[in-house]
Motif scaffolding. Structure first.
Motif, PDB file in Angstrom:
ATOM      1  N   PHE A  87     -13.735  34.276  45.972  1.00 13.97           N
ATOM      2  CA  PHE A  87     -12.439  34.387  45.052  1.00 13.97           C
ATOM      3  C   PHE A  87     -11.913  35.592  45.156  1.00 13.97           C
ATOM      4  O   PHE A  87     -12.507  36.714  44.807  1.00 13.97           O
ATOM      5  CB  PHE A  87     -13.231  33.992  43.694  1.00 13.97           C
ATOM      6  N   THR A  88     -10.753  35.762  45.797  1.00 13.83           N
ATOM      7  CA  THR A  88      -9.879  36.806  46.080  1.00 13.83           C
ATOM      8  C   THR A  88      -8.486  36.824  45.714  1.00 13.83           C
ATOM      9  O   THR A  88      -7.814  35.872  45.297  1.00 13.83           O
ATOM     10  CB  THR A  88     -10.245  37.336  47.523  1.00 13.83           C
ATOM     11  N   ILE A  89      -7.853  37.856  46.000  1.00 16.07           N
ATOM     12  CA  ILE A  89      -6.369  38.157  45.946  1.00 16.07           C
ATOM     13  C   ILE A  89      -5.894  38.659  47.188  1.00 16.07           C
ATOM     14  O   ILE A  89      -6.490  38.563  48.137  1.00 16.07           O
ATOM     15  CB  ILE A  89      -6.052  39.265  44.763  1.00 16.07           C
ATOM     16  N   THR A  90      -4.529  39.280  47.360  1.00 14.73           N
ATOM     17  CA  THR A  90      -3.867  39.429  48.561  1.00 14.73           C
ATOM     18  C   THR A  90      -4.570  40.594  49.209  1.00 14.73           C
ATOM     19  O   THR A  90      -4.276  40.454  50.392  1.00 14.73           O
ATOM     20  CB  THR A  90      -2.479  40.062  48.286  1.00 14.73           C
ATOM     21  N   PRO A  91      -5.364  41.426  48.804  1.00 13.05           N
ATOM     22  CA  PRO A  91      -6.004  42.665  49.617  1.00 13.05           C
ATOM     23  C   PRO A  91      -6.728  41.713  50.659  1.00 13.05           C
ATOM     24  O   PRO A  91      -7.083  42.210  51.784  1.00 13.05           O
ATOM     25  CB  PRO A  91      -6.879  43.316  48.635  1.00 13.05           C
ATOM     26  N   ARG A 245      10.893  43.843  45.536  1.00 11.40           N
ATOM     27  CA  ARG A 245      11.764  42.840  45.261  1.00 11.40           C
ATOM     28  C   ARG A 245      11.228  41.722  46.206  1.00 11.40           C
ATOM     29  O   ARG A 245      11.010  41.683  47.373  1.00 11.40           O
ATOM     30  CB  ARG A 245      13.200  43.365  45.571  1.00 11.40           C
ATOM     31  N   GLY A 246      11.181  40.385  45.757  1.00 10.57           N
ATOM     32  CA  GLY A 246      10.652  39.210  46.497  1.00 10.57           C
ATOM     33  C   GLY A 246       9.264  39.379  46.766  1.00 10.57           C
ATOM     34  O   GLY A 246       8.915  38.461  47.451  1.00 10.57           O
ATOM     35  N   TRP A 247       8.433  40.069  45.990  1.00 12.55           N
ATOM     36  CA  TRP A 247       7.128  40.149  46.388  1.00 12.55           C
ATOM     37  C   TRP A 247       6.336  39.220  45.393  1.00 12.55           C
ATOM     38  O   TRP A 247       6.721  39.232  44.265  1.00 12.55           O
ATOM     39  CB  TRP A 247       6.567  41.438  46.280  1.00 12.55           C
ATOM     40  N   SER A 248       5.405  38.461  45.861  1.00  8.86           N
ATOM     41  CA  SER A 248       4.609  37.596  45.081  1.00  8.86           C
ATOM     42  C   SER A 248       3.323  37.420  46.020  1.00  8.86           C
ATOM     43  O   SER A 248       3.045  37.019  47.143  1.00  8.86           O
ATOM     44  CB  SER A 248       5.173  36.257  44.868  1.00  8.86           C
ATOM     45  N   GLY A 249       2.084  37.775  45.333  1.00  2.00           N
ATOM     46  CA  GLY A 249       0.796  37.520  45.882  1.00  2.00           C
ATOM     47  C   GLY A 249       0.154  36.491  45.612  1.00  2.00           C
ATOM     48  O   GLY A 249       0.662  35.375  45.090  1.00  2.00           O
ATOM     49  N   PHE A 250      -1.377  36.227  45.951  1.00  2.05           N
ATOM     50  CA  PHE A 250      -2.006  35.035  45.716  1.00  2.05           C
ATOM     51  C   PHE A 250      -3.391  35.286  44.808  1.00  2.05           C
ATOM     52  O   PHE A 250      -3.672  36.504  44.920  1.00  2.05           O
ATOM     53  CB  PHE A 250      -1.890  34.297  46.690  1.00  2.05           C
ATOM     54  N   ILE A 251      -3.596  34.293  44.211  1.00  2.00           N
ATOM     55  CA  ILE A 251      -5.131  34.337  43.645  1.00  2.00           C
ATOM     56  C   ILE A 251      -5.833  33.171  43.984  1.00  2.00           C
ATOM     57  O   ILE A 251      -5.089  31.964  43.814  1.00  2.00           O
ATOM     58  CB  ILE A 251      -5.182  34.502  42.386  1.00  2.00           C
ATOM     59  N   GLY A 252      -6.818  33.183  44.857  1.00  2.00           N
ATOM     60  CA  GLY A 252      -7.575  32.015  45.287  1.00  2.00           C
ATOM     61  C   GLY A 252      -8.915  31.974  45.861  1.00  2.00           C
ATOM     62  O   GLY A 252      -9.674  33.055  45.747  1.00  2.00           O
TER      63      GLY A 252
END
Length: 322
Positions: A87-91, A245-252
């Motif tokens: 379970f992680t994020i954009t790193p 600007r325009g940045w969006s990461g993820f969680i998944g």
């Protein structure tokens, strides 16, 4: 196309929807950051629901280090039997690009199971500092640097969104701050409270209580939209600073590559059903997290998009990792 059709068929299978593969022992979800941070909180919330559906314990294990790469690598090298997940994020994709010599390939070595959502990151400072808004903070930071009392700019991991975007602001605006990297967001928040770090970009999931208590002051939101839970905090761009600007990461949630289709399909279905629970979604919103579920194929595409964007964004950037 064949893989996509096979996955769609498995996910739609009535047999799998009613049961399918059944784990025969507890499932470990590895979080590659310390306990208490936002990623850890999200993982434990999802693990609770998944455990109920799978009828086995789903245990969260924190394995931090190397900007999230140690925990991710442990999953990449684990048996692809569905009992060890990440379970992680954009790193997951950021750290290998920035730090180099990664022990895994973020696209090749994992099987995406589903995206949980996204969260708005906010630049904030210790409330004990004089600035009341971003413009005042910029002026204050420059004055401190000129007086050889540079502010400490924290991040939860070298090469993370918190590091790169804050450093971009620091460099473009000649603020003269000193970067300090921590092994996760929880240690970084502790550093705020002990006055070791003066400012940084954080999730509201980890910092809201300290913002509400008056210990931290939010100054600017990253990305194109204000945080839903703090609509009074304008974005960087609204305040004339072209950062994020325009940045969006993820969680998944992901598993190791080469998982058997039946195992992968069952886990993807359970995670989908977890994310469709209204009570869980309400809890996420209350934690300043936007629940945006994506299935395996769309989540895989998101990971590739973020990887490519991050490669372009950091090209030629001196990240001062030493």
């Amino acid at each position: 196309m064949q893989r996509r059709a096979l996955m769609a068929g498995l996910l739609a299978s009535p047999a799998l929807a009613q049961g399918g593969w059944q784990p025969d022992r507890p499932i470990r979800i590895i979080v590659p950051f310390p306990a208490g941070g936002a990623t850890d909180v999200w993982a434990r919330l999802c693990a609770e629901s998944m455990s109920e559906m799978l009828r086995v314990p789903v245990l969260v294990e924190n394995r931090s280090g190397a900007a999230g790469m140690i925990g991710a690598d442990a999953v990449a090298k684990s048996a692809p039997d569905g009992h060890t997940l990440l379970f992680t994020i954009t790193p997951l994709v950021q750290s290998p690009i920035v730090l180099g010599q990664a022990p895994y390939d973020a696209v090749r070595d994992f099987s995406p199971i589903g995206q949980m959502g996204t969260t708005t990151l906010v630049f904030m400072c210790r409330a004990a500092l004089p600035p009341r808004n971003l413009a005042e903070f910029i002026t204050y930071a420059r004055a401190q640097a000129a007086a050889r009392r540079s502010l400490n700019l924290g991040s939860w991991a070298a090469g993370s969104s918190a590091h790169v975007f804050a450093l971009a602001m620091n460099n473009r605006l000649n603020m003269g701050m000193t970067h300090v990297a921590y092994r996760g967001e929880a240690p970084m928040v502790t550093a705020y409270l002990s006055n070791e770090v003066d400012c940084g970009i954080n999730s509201l999931t980890s910092t809201r209580e300290h913002v509400v208590s008056g210990k931290l002051r939010p100054l600017a939101a990253l990305g194109d939209a204000r945080a839903g839970g703090m609509p009074d905090v304008p974005t960087f761009y609204e305040q004339g600073v072209d950062v994020g600007r325009g940045w969006s990461g993820f969680i998944g949630l992901l598993g190791p590559a080469r998982m058997p289709p039946a195992v992968h399909a069952r886990l993807a279905g359970v995670f989908r059903d977890t994310m469709h629970r209204e009570a869980l979604r309400a809890r996420l919103v209350a934690m300043d997290t936007e629940p945006v579920w994506l299935g395996p194929e769309d989540f895989a595409a998101t990971i590739i998009r973020v990887r490519d964007l991050w490669t372009e964004l950091t090209r030629g950037m001196d990240l001062q990792l030493g």
